[in-house]
Design a protein around this motif. Structure first.
Motif, PDB file in Angstrom:
ATOM      1  N   GLN A  31      37.871   2.230 -15.396  1.00  0.00           N
ATOM      2  CA  GLN A  31      39.249   1.826 -15.112  1.00  0.00           C
ATOM      3  C   GLN A  31      39.965   1.377 -16.378  1.00  0.00           C
ATOM      4  OE1 GLN A  31      38.163  -1.058 -12.053  1.00  0.00           O
ATOM      5  NE2 GLN A  31      39.086   0.245 -10.473  1.00  0.00           N
ATOM      6  N   LYS A  32      39.277   0.603 -17.208  1.00  0.00           N
ATOM      7  CA  LYS A  32      39.874   0.208 -18.485  1.00  0.00           C
ATOM      8  C   LYS A  32      40.159   1.420 -19.356  1.00  0.00           C
ATOM      9  CE  LYS A  32      37.762  -4.411 -18.681  1.00  0.00           C
ATOM     10  NZ  LYS A  32      36.847  -5.305 -19.439  1.00  0.00           N
ATOM     11  N   GLN A  33      39.242   2.377 -19.320  1.00  0.00           N
ATOM     12  CA  GLN A  33      39.429   3.599 -20.091  1.00  0.00           C
ATOM     13  C   GLN A  33      40.703   4.327 -19.659  1.00  0.00           C
ATOM     14  OE1 GLN A  33      36.150   6.341 -19.678  1.00  0.00           O
ATOM     15  NE2 GLN A  33      37.245   8.021 -20.653  1.00  0.00           N
ATOM     16  N   PHE A  34      40.947   4.372 -18.356  1.00  0.00           N
ATOM     17  CA  PHE A  34      42.143   5.058 -17.859  1.00  0.00           C
ATOM     18  C   PHE A  34      43.410   4.292 -18.236  1.00  0.00           C
ATOM     19  CE2 PHE A  34      45.286   5.863 -14.456  1.00  0.00           C
ATOM     20  CZ  PHE A  34      45.483   7.214 -14.690  1.00  0.00           C
ATOM     21  N   LEU A  39      48.514   4.285 -20.929  1.00  0.00           N
ATOM     22  CA  LEU A  39      49.577   3.521 -21.570  1.00  0.00           C
ATOM     23  C   LEU A  39      49.632   3.717 -23.077  1.00  0.00           C
ATOM     24  CD1 LEU A  39      49.424   0.152 -19.579  1.00  0.00           C
ATOM     25  CD2 LEU A  39      50.781   2.195 -19.136  1.00  0.00           C
ATOM     26  N   ALA A  40      48.903   4.691 -23.599  1.00  0.00           N
ATOM     27  CA  ALA A  40      48.998   5.005 -25.025  1.00  0.00           C
ATOM     28  C   ALA A  40      50.415   5.461 -25.346  1.00  0.00           C
ATOM     29  CB  ALA A  40      47.991   6.088 -25.394  1.00  0.00           C
ATOM     30  N   PRO A  41      50.971   5.049 -26.471  1.00  0.00           N
ATOM     31  CA  PRO A  41      52.373   5.392 -26.797  1.00  0.00           C
ATOM     32  C   PRO A  41      52.657   6.892 -26.815  1.00  0.00           C
ATOM     33  CG  PRO A  41      51.532   3.704 -28.284  1.00  0.00           C
ATOM     34  CD  PRO A  41      50.361   4.184 -27.489  1.00  0.00           C
ATOM     35  N   SER A  42      51.652   7.702 -27.116  1.00  0.00           N
ATOM     36  CA  SER A  42      51.879   9.145 -27.232  1.00  0.00           C
ATOM     37  C   SER A  42      51.838   9.878 -25.898  1.00  0.00           C
ATOM     38  CB  SER A  42      50.819   9.758 -28.165  1.00  0.00           C
ATOM     39  OG  SER A  42      49.512   9.515 -27.662  1.00  0.00           O
ATOM     40  N   ASN A  43      51.502   9.183 -24.811  1.00  0.00           N
ATOM     41  CA  ASN A  43      51.324   9.850 -23.518  1.00  0.00           C
ATOM     42  C   ASN A  43      52.443   9.513 -22.544  1.00  0.00           C
ATOM     43  OD1 ASN A  43      48.890  11.047 -24.309  1.00  0.00           O
ATOM     44  ND2 ASN A  43      47.700   9.247 -23.704  1.00  0.00           N
ATOM     45  N   MET A  44      52.890  10.546 -21.823  1.00  0.00           N
ATOM     46  CA  MET A  44      53.885  10.365 -20.770  1.00  0.00           C
ATOM     47  C   MET A  44      53.257  10.545 -19.386  1.00  0.00           C
ATOM     48  SD  MET A  44      57.443  12.468 -20.022  1.00  0.00           S
ATOM     49  CE  MET A  44      56.628  13.786 -19.127  1.00  0.00           C
ATOM     50  N   GLY A 179      59.757   6.679 -19.220  1.00  0.00           N
ATOM     51  CA  GLY A 179      58.825   6.391 -18.136  1.00  0.00           C
ATOM     52  C   GLY A 179      57.517   7.156 -18.252  1.00  0.00           C
ATOM     53  N   ARG A 180      56.577   6.774 -17.385  1.00  0.00           N
ATOM     54  CA  ARG A 180      55.261   7.401 -17.343  1.00  0.00           C
ATOM     55  C   ARG A 180      54.924   7.795 -15.910  1.00  0.00           C
ATOM     56  NH1 ARG A 180      52.475   5.753 -22.083  1.00  0.00           N
ATOM     57  NH2 ARG A 180      53.568   4.085 -23.187  1.00  0.00           N
ATOM     58  N   ALA A 181      54.060   8.801 -15.791  1.00  0.00           N
ATOM     59  CA  ALA A 181      53.590   9.242 -14.475  1.00  0.00           C
ATOM     60  C   ALA A 181      52.080   9.127 -14.422  1.00  0.00           C
ATOM     61  CB  ALA A 181      54.025  10.680 -14.206  1.00  0.00           C
ATOM     62  N   LEU A 182      51.570   8.571 -13.327  1.00  0.00           N
ATOM     63  CA  LEU A 182      50.137   8.519 -13.068  1.00  0.00           C
ATOM     64  C   LEU A 182      49.833   9.490 -11.935  1.00  0.00           C
ATOM     65  CD1 LEU A 182      49.509   4.645 -13.079  1.00  0.00           C
ATOM     66  CD2 LEU A 182      49.569   6.217 -15.026  1.00  0.00           C
ATOM     67  N   ILE A 183      49.117  10.563 -12.234  1.00  0.00           N
ATOM     68  CA  ILE A 183      48.774  11.577 -11.235  1.00  0.00           C
ATOM     69  C   ILE A 183      47.306  11.374 -10.877  1.00  0.00           C
ATOM     70  CG2 ILE A 183      48.740  14.031 -10.707  1.00  0.00           C
ATOM     71  CD1 ILE A 183      50.746  14.483 -12.914  1.00  0.00           C
ATOM     72  N   PRO A 204      51.066  18.824 -24.039  1.00  0.00           N
ATOM     73  CA  PRO A 204      51.104  17.693 -24.990  1.00  0.00           C
ATOM     74  C   PRO A 204      51.655  16.436 -24.329  1.00  0.00           C
ATOM     75  CG  PRO A 204      51.946  19.698 -26.019  1.00  0.00           C
ATOM     76  CD  PRO A 204      51.770  20.009 -24.562  1.00  0.00           C
ATOM     77  N   GLY A 205      51.109  15.295 -24.703  1.00  0.00           N
ATOM     78  CA  GLY A 205      51.544  14.036 -24.124  1.00  0.00           C
ATOM     79  C   GLY A 205      50.886  13.711 -22.803  1.00  0.00           C
ATOM     80  N   THR A 206      49.747  14.355 -22.517  1.00  0.00           N
ATOM     81  CA  THR A 206      49.040  14.146 -21.251  1.00  0.00           C
ATOM     82  C   THR A 206      47.637  13.618 -21.520  1.00  0.00           C
ATOM     83  OG1 THR A 206      50.256  15.969 -20.219  1.00  0.00           O
ATOM     84  CG2 THR A 206      48.260  15.212 -19.114  1.00  0.00           C
TER      85      THR A 206
END
Length: 504
Positions: A31-34, A39-44, A179-183, A204-206
């Motif tokens: 869970q911490k890994q996810f 929430l890494a700045p490079s990921n949407m 914003g960010r999306a959690l799928i 990219p960004g995933t």
């Protein structure tokens, strides 16, 4: 920084339900890994695939509450979306948020307003304000939104057209406010599902995190069960003992119960609708034996061939009806490379592994040359007595040219791949498999092919093989069906008895 704040916030919440209700929330390693990846700045976008009961929805709901409060994003009027196939599914994550709110200190709890009527909403009246709401899979209901966080729950179960429309509507609004999306979801039943494509070919960004065991293992293999259920060893969800008990129950029941267990609890890409599966993974595994236990190459040999096209796999299967021995080999052209093909097909390094195991070869530059390839198959057969070649009747001319080029002078038996010939070959293949008349050494090539192959059923109940649910290759399965089908026909024919000589 955002991930550290999120983890600190989550571990300050209280578990809202279950046997540990009221206790402080403690995140497991996966869970911490996810959270760090999401929430890494490079990921949407962050995609999580894990077995049922591993608190993926509870984790996402905790992140949603933190986003509403503004723990790591201080934008005013923050919006969070719970998206699902229908309202009831979205309500599961919504109820988790409400449960977390109920465990907050009274001063903080009084800043929330929860609406449970026609609209499911959680509104935060504190600093900056925030609103979390539920939407169902109708893309029109989300146009104009600008969420700072969106949760797409059980994405693999969404209807294709409406689900893709909703997903596109959400993602188009994320850029307005960073914003960010959690799928999040258990595995889809096939590689062609939109959720599978997020995992296999992430843009990219995933960030992707998939807890899926290696294919072709027994359902009650504990080590692979724990791969799909990492929370079992950390007190989250089902215990290892319960998982093993359910696996054995599913094995005993078989059919759709076993397919559902593999899909939901083992997180495997297995169609739960057992009627469309050519053969289940467990049925195919029953034919595998140790290499030293293979029956000998005795009697006539049937060669089933599936010729590839300009970019397709060419596959061949050798079947000895007298002993039931089955062998399979396949080839790709050299361009593109096996690693690039695996990435394009969404199977990772599977083709490279097949080559290392000696089950897949590379021949030709852009197209596998049919004549030299067929000659290499005959060389592989060594001293086997090949009595005929079975192939697709629509490639008749190509087969004759390849056989002439390879110097092979045996009969060619043309079989259709539609309902008429295909249904007979499939039934003969299945009966041989179920009666333990097929013996094959462990083959990643065949395991992969049969895992990807399904059948279409016409109104009369006839079957034909299709690969419409997968991006993988089923050529080896088709070749095996052709070879075994012809072999079983020959075994079933009565032996001709020579007439006794008459002296006149």
């Amino acid at each position: 920084m955002s991930a550290e704040r999120a983890i600190t916030f989550l571990e300050g919440l209280k578990i809202p339900e279950g046997p540990h209700a009221g206790k402080p929330l403690r995140l497991a390693g996966f869970q911490k890994q996810f959270v760090v990846g999401a929430l890494a700045p490079s990921n949407m976008v962050a995609a999580l695939s894990i077995g049922r009961g591993n608190a993926k929805t509870a984790l996402a709901a905790g992140l949603a509450l933190g986003a509403v409060i503004g723990e790591w994003d201080k934008q005013p009027r923050r919006e969070v979306i719970f998206a699902a196939r229908n309202r009831d599914q979205a309500k599961i994550a919504f109820n988790f948020v409400c449960g977390y709110v109920g465990g907050l200190p009274k001063a903080k709890r009084d800043q929330f307003q929860i609406r449970r009527g026609s609209r499911l909403e959680v509104e935060f009246a504190g600093a900056g304000g925030g609103l979390a709401r539920c939407v169902a899979a109708d893309g029109r209901s989300i146009l104009g939104g600008a969420p700072v966080l969106a949760i797409l729950d059980e994405r693999a179960a969404w209807e294709k057209d409406k689900g893709d429309e909703l997903e596109n509507g959400i993602l188009s609004g994320l850029g307005k406010r960073g914003g960010r999306a959690l799928i999040i979801s258990t595995s889809a039943p096939d590689d062609a599902n939109s959720f599978s494509r997020w995992l296999d070919a992430p843009p990219p960004g995933t960030y992707t995190q998939e807890h899926r065991p290696a294919p072709g293992l027994p359902a009650d293999d504990l080590e692979s069960l724990l791969v799909a259920n990492p929370g079992a060893l950390e007190g989250i969800g089902s215990s290892p003992e319960w998982l093993l008990a359910q696996a054995r129950r599913a094995i005993a029941r078989g059919g759709s119960a076993l397919s559902s267990f593999r899909n939901l609890n083992r997180n495997e890409r297995v169609a739960a609708d057992n009627r469309s599966v050519l053969v289940t993974v467990d049925e195919w595994l029953s034919a595998e034996v140790a290499p030293d236990a293979l029956p000998p190459r005795e009697g006539e040999c049937i060669l089933g061939v599936d010729l590839g096209g300009s970019r397709s796999m060419s596959a061949a299967a050798l079947f000895w009806p007298r002993t039931g021995r089955l062998e399979a080999i396949a080839s790709f052209a050299g361009n593109p490379s096996l690693a690039d093909r695996g990435a394009a097909d969404g199977v990772g390094s599977r083709y490279v592994e097949m080559k290392e195991r000696g089950e897949l070869s590379v021949l030709g530059e852009n197209v596998v040359p049919a004549g030299p390839w067929l000659a290499s198959i005959i060389k592989l057969a060594d001293d086997a007595t090949i009595s005929c070649i079975v192939g697709d009747r629509f490639r008749h001319a190509e087969f004759l040219e390849a056989m002439q080029s390879a110097g092979l002078r045996v009969p060619f038996i043309a079989r259709g791949m539609g309902f008429r010939d295909g249904s007979e070959d499939i039934e003969r293949f299945r009966s041989a498999l179920f009666e333990r008349k097929i013996k094959v050494s462990p083959s990643l090539l065949l395991r992969s092919a049969f895992a990807d192959a399904i059948t279409l059923i016409d109104p009369a109940g006839n079957h034909k093989v299709t690969k419409s649910r997968s991006c993988g290759r089923i050529d080896a399965a088709c070749a095996a069906i052709l070879a075994v089908g012809e072999g079983r026909r020959r075994v079933a024919r009565p032996a001709k008895q020579a007439r006794a000589a008459l002296w006149v």
